[in-house]
Scaffold this motif. Sequence first.
Motif, PDB file in Angstrom:
ATOM      1  N   GLY A  32      48.449  45.408  28.990  1.00  0.00           N
ATOM      2  CA  GLY A  32      48.050  46.783  29.253  1.00  0.00           C
ATOM      3  C   GLY A  32      46.757  47.154  28.562  1.00  0.00           C
ATOM      4  N   SER A  33      46.002  48.048  29.182  1.00  0.00           N
ATOM      5  CA  SER A  33      44.777  48.574  28.578  1.00  0.00           C
ATOM      6  C   SER A  33      44.777  50.087  28.695  1.00  0.00           C
ATOM      7  CB  SER A  33      43.538  47.990  29.258  1.00  0.00           C
ATOM      8  OG  SER A  33      43.405  48.482  30.581  1.00  0.00           O
ATOM      9  N   VAL A  34      44.116  50.735  27.744  1.00  0.00           N
ATOM     10  CA  VAL A  34      43.970  52.189  27.733  1.00  0.00           C
ATOM     11  C   VAL A  34      42.510  52.531  27.499  1.00  0.00           C
ATOM     12  CG1 VAL A  34      44.472  54.298  26.441  1.00  0.00           C
ATOM     13  CG2 VAL A  34      46.315  52.721  26.976  1.00  0.00           C
ATOM     14  N   ASN A  35      41.990  53.445  28.289  1.00  0.00           N
ATOM     15  CA  ASN A  35      40.673  54.010  28.056  1.00  0.00           C
ATOM     16  C   ASN A  35      40.835  55.520  27.966  1.00  0.00           C
ATOM     17  OD1 ASN A  35      38.599  51.734  28.213  1.00  0.00           O
ATOM     18  ND2 ASN A  35      39.812  51.383  30.059  1.00  0.00           N
ATOM     19  N   ALA A  36      40.396  56.078  26.839  1.00  0.00           N
ATOM     20  CA  ALA A  36      40.585  57.518  26.625  1.00  0.00           C
ATOM     21  C   ALA A  36      39.755  57.990  25.422  1.00  0.00           C
ATOM     22  CB  ALA A  36      42.062  57.809  26.369  1.00  0.00           C
ATOM     23  N   PRO A  37      39.281  59.245  25.484  1.00  0.00           N
ATOM     24  CA  PRO A  37      39.236  60.113  26.670  1.00  0.00           C
ATOM     25  C   PRO A  37      38.069  59.711  27.561  1.00  0.00           C
ATOM     26  CG  PRO A  37      38.290  61.240  24.788  1.00  0.00           C
ATOM     27  CD  PRO A  37      38.767  59.909  24.282  1.00  0.00           C
ATOM     28  N   VAL A  38      38.248  59.777  28.865  1.00  0.00           N
ATOM     29  CA  VAL A  38      37.211  59.370  29.815  1.00  0.00           C
ATOM     30  C   VAL A  38      37.064  60.429  30.902  1.00  0.00           C
ATOM     31  CG1 VAL A  38      37.595  56.896  29.435  1.00  0.00           C
ATOM     32  CG2 VAL A  38      38.870  58.088  31.226  1.00  0.00           C
ATOM     33  N   GLU A  39      35.903  60.421  31.540  1.00  0.00           N
ATOM     34  CA  GLU A  39      35.685  61.260  32.712  1.00  0.00           C
ATOM     35  C   GLU A  39      36.411  60.639  33.893  1.00  0.00           C
ATOM     36  OE1 GLU A  39      34.226  64.110  32.674  1.00  0.00           O
ATOM     37  OE2 GLU A  39      33.408  64.030  30.639  1.00  0.00           O
ATOM     38  N   LEU A  40      36.951  61.478  34.763  1.00  0.00           N
ATOM     39  CA  LEU A  40      37.628  61.006  35.969  1.00  0.00           C
ATOM     40  C   LEU A  40      36.804  61.424  37.181  1.00  0.00           C
ATOM     41  CD1 LEU A  40      41.367  61.815  35.146  1.00  0.00           C
ATOM     42  CD2 LEU A  40      40.221  59.606  35.005  1.00  0.00           C
ATOM     43  N   PRO A  41      35.870  60.590  37.600  1.00  0.00           N
ATOM     44  CA  PRO A  41      34.999  60.979  38.723  1.00  0.00           C
ATOM     45  C   PRO A  41      35.786  61.186  40.000  1.00  0.00           C
ATOM     46  CG  PRO A  41      34.779  58.637  38.213  1.00  0.00           C
ATOM     47  CD  PRO A  41      35.595  59.232  37.111  1.00  0.00           C
ATOM     48  N   GLY A  42      35.422  62.232  40.736  1.00  0.00           N
ATOM     49  CA  GLY A  42      36.078  62.513  42.006  1.00  0.00           C
ATOM     50  C   GLY A  42      37.409  63.200  41.883  1.00  0.00           C
ATOM     51  N   ARG A  43      37.834  63.493  40.646  1.00  0.00           N
ATOM     52  CA  ARG A  43      39.151  64.113  40.451  1.00  0.00           C
ATOM     53  C   ARG A  43      39.035  65.459  39.737  1.00  0.00           C
ATOM     54  NH1 ARG A  43      43.672  61.227  40.473  1.00  0.00           N
ATOM     55  NH2 ARG A  43      44.572  63.316  40.512  1.00  0.00           N
ATOM     56  N   ARG A  44      37.896  66.115  39.808  1.00  0.00           N
ATOM     57  CA  ARG A  44      37.712  67.360  39.060  1.00  0.00           C
ATOM     58  C   ARG A  44      38.698  68.437  39.496  1.00  0.00           C
ATOM     59  NH1 ARG A  44      33.402  67.118  35.857  1.00  0.00           N
ATOM     60  NH2 ARG A  44      31.780  65.583  36.305  1.00  0.00           N
ATOM     61  N   ASP A  45      39.131  68.391  40.759  1.00  0.00           N
ATOM     62  CA  ASP A  45      40.083  69.395  41.231  1.00  0.00           C
ATOM     63  C   ASP A  45      41.458  69.183  40.619  1.00  0.00           C
ATOM     64  OD1 ASP A  45      40.244  66.981  42.630  1.00  0.00           O
ATOM     65  OD2 ASP A  45      41.291  67.938  44.302  1.00  0.00           O
ATOM     66  N   ALA A  46      41.725  67.945  40.137  1.00  0.00           N
ATOM     67  CA  ALA A  46      43.043  67.643  39.579  1.00  0.00           C
ATOM     68  C   ALA A  46      43.076  67.749  38.058  1.00  0.00           C
ATOM     69  CB  ALA A  46      43.481  66.237  40.001  1.00  0.00           C
ATOM     70  N   LEU A  47      41.911  67.937  37.427  1.00  0.00           N
ATOM     71  CA  LEU A  47      41.860  68.002  35.973  1.00  0.00           C
ATOM     72  C   LEU A  47      42.533  69.265  35.465  1.00  0.00           C
ATOM     73  CD1 LEU A  47      38.219  66.783  35.249  1.00  0.00           C
ATOM     74  CD2 LEU A  47      40.340  65.464  35.199  1.00  0.00           C
ATOM     75  N   LYS A  48      43.192  69.137  34.316  1.00  0.00           N
ATOM     76  CA  LYS A  48      43.847  70.276  33.698  1.00  0.00           C
ATOM     77  C   LYS A  48      42.864  70.952  32.746  1.00  0.00           C
ATOM     78  CE  LYS A  48      48.212  67.743  33.816  1.00  0.00           C
ATOM     79  NZ  LYS A  48      49.297  67.155  32.999  1.00  0.00           N
ATOM     80  N   PRO A  49      42.712  72.273  32.828  1.00  0.00           N
ATOM     81  CA  PRO A  49      41.696  72.951  32.010  1.00  0.00           C
ATOM     82  C   PRO A  49      41.968  72.901  30.516  1.00  0.00           C
ATOM     83  CG  PRO A  49      43.075  74.539  33.155  1.00  0.00           C
ATOM     84  CD  PRO A  49      43.413  73.195  33.730  1.00  0.00           C
ATOM     85  N   GLU A  50      43.247  72.774  30.109  1.00  0.00           N
ATOM     86  CA  GLU A  50      43.573  72.810  28.682  1.00  0.00           C
ATOM     87  C   GLU A  50      44.316  71.564  28.223  1.00  0.00           C
ATOM     88  OE1 GLU A  50      45.728  76.365  27.946  1.00  0.00           O
ATOM     89  OE2 GLU A  50      44.004  77.678  28.257  1.00  0.00           O
ATOM     90  N   ASP A  51      44.347  70.539  29.041  1.00  0.00           N
ATOM     91  CA  ASP A  51      45.139  69.355  28.702  1.00  0.00           C
ATOM     92  C   ASP A  51      44.480  68.123  29.284  1.00  0.00           C
ATOM     93  OD1 ASP A  51      47.182  67.793  27.745  1.00  0.00           O
ATOM     94  OD2 ASP A  51      48.783  68.996  28.624  1.00  0.00           O
ATOM     95  N   ALA A  52      44.894  66.949  28.803  1.00  0.00           N
ATOM     96  CA  ALA A  52      44.404  65.694  29.361  1.00  0.00           C
ATOM     97  C   ALA A  52      45.177  65.356  30.629  1.00  0.00           C
ATOM     98  CB  ALA A  52      44.556  64.568  28.343  1.00  0.00           C
TER      99      ALA A  52
END
Length: 250
Positions: A32-52
Motif C-alpha cells: 500500500g501507498s499513501v499520498n497526503a495531503p494532495v490536490e485532487l484534479p478534476g474533483r473540486r466539486d467533490a472536495l469537502k470545504p472543512e475536511d479531507a
Amino acid sequence: MMGGPIASLHPLSRADGSASYKCPSTGSNVLGSVNAPVELPGRRDALKPEDATIEVFVKPGTAPSGVGERYVEGILRGALSRIVLGREKGYPRRGVVITLAILGGESIGRGGSYLPLLPALLHTSILALLSASVPLSMSLSATMLAVNPSGEIVRKPSITDARAAASLHVLAFTSKGHLLLSESEGRFNFDTWDKVYENALAVCHGTSTLSSDGDVAMTENMDTQPLEGFVRDTVEDHIRAEYAWKVDAA
C-alpha cells in the motif's frame, strides 16, 4: 503452528508513506501507498470545504479492477474516514489517496468474496497512513473469523476454511477497543455473532483493560500477540531503526 503476520513500513521511496503486509493464514500479500495531503484534479466539486477527501483504490494483481474492488473500496473509505483527522491544518479541501495492490495469495475471482482480504487491506492502510504521518484519532486492528457448519469458530481460517464455512465475519476495532467495522457473509444467528465478537476482540486486543487515557492496555492472547500490539510494534520497530544513529550517538 502457523506464524503471525509480517509487515514493514516505507518499502516505497516515492510515496509519502507506504507499507507491506502479509497474512500467512490466507496468503494475502498487500502493498500500500499513501499520498497526503494532495490536490485532487478534476474533483473540486467533490472536495469537502472543512475536511479531507479520502480516496481508496484497490488494484488486483493479475486482473482489471471490477465491481468487487469498487465495493471493498467503499468499505475501506468508510472505515478510514472515521479515524483520519481530516480537519487538521493543511488537509481541508485536499485529498488523502490510498492505493492498495494485491501482490500474492489466492486471487479473488469475479464475483468472489473480498472478506478474506479485508483484514490485510485494513492493516496495510493503517500502517501506510502512519508511515505518511497522516493525523489519526486512533489506530485499528482487524481479523476474520469463520464459523464452520458445526457452529465452531475458527480463528485464522485458511482460504479452504473460508470456503467451507457456514459464515464469515470480519471485525475491526479501534485502539480504544470500540467496534469500527463489521462485515459478515452466510447464515448465522445473534448468539453466534456474539461469540464471534468476543473471539474477534480477543484476537485484536487480547485480555484488555482500559488505561487512564482511555486506550486499551493489551496482554498476550493465548499463544500469539494481539493484533493491536503487532501494529504498534511494527511502527515502533521502524522508528527505532530510523533513529538508531541518534541513539548510538547519544
